[in-house]
Enzyme design. Structure first.
Site, PDB file in Angstrom:
ATOM      1  N   ASP A  98     -18.706   9.844  39.625  1.00 52.40           N
ATOM      2  CA  ASP A  98     -18.451  10.954  40.546  1.00 52.40           C
ATOM      3  C   ASP A  98     -17.441  11.902  39.887  1.00 52.40           C
ATOM      4  O   ASP A  98     -16.296  11.517  39.625  1.00 52.40           O
ATOM      5  CB  ASP A  98     -17.876  10.382  41.857  1.00 52.40           C
ATOM      6  CG  ASP A  98     -18.097  11.287  43.041  1.00 52.40           C
ATOM      7  OD1 ASP A  98     -18.081  12.516  42.854  1.00 52.40           O
ATOM      8  OD2 ASP A  98     -18.269  10.764  44.166  1.00 52.40           O
ATOM      9  N   ASP A 199     -18.917  16.665  42.765  1.00 49.84           N
ATOM     10  CA  ASP A 199     -18.283  16.953  44.045  1.00 49.84           C
ATOM     11  C   ASP A 199     -18.189  18.460  44.301  1.00 49.84           C
ATOM     12  O   ASP A 199     -17.825  19.220  43.390  1.00 49.84           O
ATOM     13  CB  ASP A 199     -16.868  16.347  43.988  1.00 49.84           C
ATOM     14  CG  ASP A 199     -16.166  16.335  45.317  1.00 49.84           C
ATOM     15  OD1 ASP A 199     -16.640  15.634  46.222  1.00 49.84           O
ATOM     16  OD2 ASP A 199     -15.131  17.031  45.451  1.00 49.84           O
ATOM     17  N   GLU A 241     -23.211  18.343  44.690  1.00 47.72           N
ATOM     18  CA  GLU A 241     -23.013  18.469  46.133  1.00 47.72           C
ATOM     19  C   GLU A 241     -22.879  19.950  46.449  1.00 47.72           C
ATOM     20  O   GLU A 241     -21.966  20.608  45.955  1.00 47.72           O
ATOM     21  CB  GLU A 241     -21.741  17.720  46.559  1.00 47.72           C
ATOM     22  CG  GLU A 241     -21.540  17.734  48.060  1.00 47.72           C
ATOM     23  CD  GLU A 241     -20.134  17.334  48.503  1.00 47.72           C
ATOM     24  OE1 GLU A 241     -19.967  16.909  49.640  1.00 47.72           O
ATOM     25  OE2 GLU A 241     -19.183  17.491  47.695  1.00 47.72           O
ATOM     26  N   HIS A 315     -20.475   8.892  52.320  1.00 48.97           N
ATOM     27  CA  HIS A 315     -19.135   8.467  52.736  1.00 48.97           C
ATOM     28  C   HIS A 315     -18.437   9.502  53.612  1.00 48.97           C
ATOM     29  O   HIS A 315     -17.318   9.265  54.064  1.00 48.97           O
ATOM     30  CB  HIS A 315     -18.299   8.180  51.489  1.00 48.97           C
ATOM     31  CG  HIS A 315     -18.105   9.421  50.674  1.00 48.97           C
ATOM     32  ND1 HIS A 315     -19.144  10.037  50.010  1.00 48.97           N
ATOM     33  CD2 HIS A 315     -17.010  10.191  50.456  1.00 48.97           C
ATOM     34  CE1 HIS A 315     -18.676  11.125  49.409  1.00 48.97           C
ATOM     35  NE2 HIS A 315     -17.387  11.244  49.665  1.00 48.97           N
ATOM     36  N   ASP A 316     -19.050  10.668  53.799  1.00 45.43           N
ATOM     37  CA  ASP A 316     -18.455  11.712  54.633  1.00 45.43           C
ATOM     38  C   ASP A 316     -19.152  11.827  55.988  1.00 45.43           C
ATOM     39  O   ASP A 316     -18.753  12.648  56.819  1.00 45.43           O
ATOM     40  CB  ASP A 316     -18.584  13.089  53.947  1.00 45.43           C
ATOM     41  CG  ASP A 316     -17.768  13.191  52.675  1.00 45.43           C
ATOM     42  OD1 ASP A 316     -16.721  12.520  52.581  1.00 45.43           O
ATOM     43  OD2 ASP A 316     -18.182  13.933  51.769  1.00 45.43           O
TER      44      ASP A 316
HETATM   45  C1  NOJ Z   1     -16.580  16.124  49.061  1.00 39.01           C
HETATM   46  C2  NOJ Z   1     -16.383  14.643  49.092  1.00 39.01           C
HETATM   47  O1  NOJ Z   1     -17.597  14.027  49.362  1.00 39.01           O
HETATM   48  C3  NOJ Z   1     -15.310  14.374  50.109  1.00 39.01           C
HETATM   49  O2  NOJ Z   1     -15.182  13.002  50.391  1.00 39.01           O
HETATM   50  C4  NOJ Z   1     -14.028  14.968  49.616  1.00 39.01           C
HETATM   51  O3  NOJ Z   1     -13.038  14.836  50.600  1.00 39.01           O
HETATM   52  C5  NOJ Z   1     -14.198  16.458  49.293  1.00 39.01           C
HETATM   53  N1  NOJ Z   1     -15.383  16.724  48.576  1.00 39.01           N
HETATM   54  C6  NOJ Z   1     -13.036  16.938  48.452  1.00 39.01           C
HETATM   55  O4  NOJ Z   1     -13.118  16.390  47.171  1.00 39.01           O
END
Ligand code: NOJ
Length: 539
Positions: A98, A199, A241, A315-316
């Protein structure tokens, strides 16, 4: 057509701190992941996206990196990472690292230097504006609350941070920053990384003064340069992402010529249960017909000229079975399988987030039991703005990122087999009935259903190549589509809800063979039981 290995594979996402602890400190680690590789091989996945394990003060659970070329002691050491890569490879599984490249930690040596003076060679690695204390350069808010600018009195300057104050944004306009990043990526490739997840990659080319945070003017120039200098030197899987992606942009990101990435995560379907124009905490019922339209749009637009990532969870995000399925005892497994059928039947590379293959659910904790910076901050911010405790908690139960981050359920023993110590976050009490050991031994479990879906993708090229067509787009309850190639057709029919419905999708049933279903009793093709899912293949 199908010329890339990552088109045939399924990726499994691991959130390391919650996967498997091997040393009793209550936090998952790399050794723990190595111990569980056989489980993942059994499931049939071909790659692991590993959420960050690099050195980090853990302000945002590792998405704040202070050394991109070392492992945080909490997770082990670099040797463990190398061993993980080797052990995974033996099982035909590649490790995706990542890359958090939009920002670093404020404890990264670059930022420590950058703060020393305006003349420091690292100063321009970050985004600064001169100013007067209290007068922010813009009114932009940070994603985790508060202004997107933080004051450094010694310099008389603000630095820019789109996330927490401990996550200063890197300045991609500076060619030295880009060079450092590319050489770090090549270093991971030399270590045997099989791919990368990038990310918030659509935020790197920001122009803060014009309030451009996402899709900045130089974004694709930077990405193409990065790809040339790094990814194109290997046979990797790469996924960016990109919350701000449109199909048009996704065609650039996932151009089959490999000039940027293999694919992107787009999030259009994710926002369909929030009030339009508001943020994720402002809940609204899911617009089901719109969900179908959005997924179909992405399927059709990228066909032949791009590639989709397929996901319900990460995970979000909250657990899908609690969000758009039904997490009651009666329907949990059935609705989890139905959602999996819809996703895995589409074109793209499916992602399974740890525990999704067991139908793990959301949690309802008291506020002091949450650990996530975003959750903790939104509670403070919203209660401060006058929202009631109950209101805010309703949103947190539905959407907190900690729903996905509770430790993995391995068995019904103490701490779900996750740790012999005290878990860093409370374990979902339903682990006693929802766990891997029980499900692996039961033929009709969610785990075995995912295993079957993953195996089907490997067996039937139509799952990889078939052209998508949505059926009954306006039907308020049925999600149905075909996938068609010259010599094969796949048909997916699902009842998305808990009420029985008559099946308006009509095919010459004798021409179709049932490949997979989550329904054991119904034999009438004219009816769909609650959450019933069927996947057919034309004979
Ligand atoms: C996206 C990530 O998936 C998330 O978990 C993170 O808090 C933010 N980017 C900042 O890096």
């Amino acid at each position: 057509m199908n010329n890339k290995w990552w088109k045939n594979t399924v990726v499994y996402q691991i959130y390391p701190r919650s996967f498997q602890d091997s040393n009793g400190d209550g936090i998952g680690d790399l050794e723990g992941i190595i111990e569980r590789l056989d489980y993942l091989q059994e499931l049939g996945i071909g790659a692991i996206w590993l959420s960050p394990v690099c050195k980090s003060p853990q302000d945002d659970n590792g998405y704040d990196i202070s050394d991109y070329q070392d492992v945080d002691p909490m997770f082990g050491c670099l040797d463990d990472m190398e061993r993980l890569i080797v052990e995974a490879k033996k099982r035909d599984i590649r490790i995706m690292v990542d890359l958090v490249l939009n920002h670093s930690s404020d404890e990264h040596p670059w930022f420590i230097e950058a703060k020393k003076s305006k003349d420091n060679p690292y100063h321009d690695y970050y985004v600064w504006r001169d100013g007067v204390e209290g007068v922010y350069p813009t009114d932009q808010r940070a994603t985790f609350g508060g202004p997107a600018w933080d004051w450094v009195p010694e310099l008389g300057q603000y630095y820019y941070h789109q996330f927490s104050v401990k996550q200063p944004d890197l300045n991609w306009e500076n060619p030295k920053v880009r060079e450092e990043i590319y050489s770090m990526i090549c270093w991971w490739m030399d270590k045997g990384a099989g791919g990368f997840r990038l990310d918030v990659i659509d935020q790197i080319a920001k122009v803060p003064d014009e309030k451009i945070t996402c899709n900045g003017p130089r974004l694709h120039e930077f990405l193409q340069e990065m790809s040339r200098e790094t990814f194109q030197k290997g046979d990797l899987i790469t996924v960016g992402e990109a919350w701000g992606s449109t199909p048009e942009l996704a065609k650039l990101y996932s151009n089959p010529d490999g000039s940027e990435f293999s694919m992107v995560f787009q999030f259009e379907h994710i926002g369909l249960d929030q009030q339009p124009g508001k943020d994720k905490w402002d809940l609204a019922p899911l617009d089901f017909v719109r969900l179908k339209a959005v997924l179909a749009k992405w399927q059709n637009e990228l066909y032949g000229c791009g590639w989709n990532s397929l996901f319900w969870n990460n995970h979000d995000l909250p657990r899908i079975v609690s969000r758009w399925g039904n997490d009651s005892e009666v329907y949990r497994e059935k609705s989890a399988k139905m959602l999996a059928t819809i996703l895995h039947g589409m074109q793209g590379t499916p992602y399974v987030y740890q525990g999704e293959e067991l139908g793990m659910t959301n949690v309802r904790y008291s506020i002091d039991e949450y650990r996530d910076i975003e959750t903790v901050n939104v509670y403070r911010e919203r209660t401060g703005q006058g929202y009631s405790h109950e209101d805010v908690m309703t949103s947190i139960y539905a959407k907190s990122r900690d729903n996905a981050r509770t430790p993995m359920h391995w068995d019904a023993g103490e701490n779900a087999g996750f740790t012999t110590g005290t878990p860093w976050m409370k374990i979902n009490p339903n682990y006693v009935s929802v766990n891997a050991a029980e499900q692996m031994g039961r033929e009709d479990s969610v785990f075995n259903y995912y295993k079957a879906l993953i195996a089907l993708r490997k067996r039937y090229p139509v799952l990889v190549d078939g052209r998508f067509e949505l059926l009954a787009p306006e039907h308020p309850q049925i999600f149905a589509y075909t996938r068609t190639t010259e010599d094969a057709q796949l048909l997916v029919i699902c009842n998305f809800f808990g009420e029985e419905v008559s099946n308006t999708i009509d095919f010459e049933w004798s021409d179709y063979e049932l490949l997979l279903t989550n329904e054991t009793e119904n034999t009438d093709p004219g009816v769909l039981k609650p959450y019933e899912a069927r996947m057919y293949l034309r004979k």
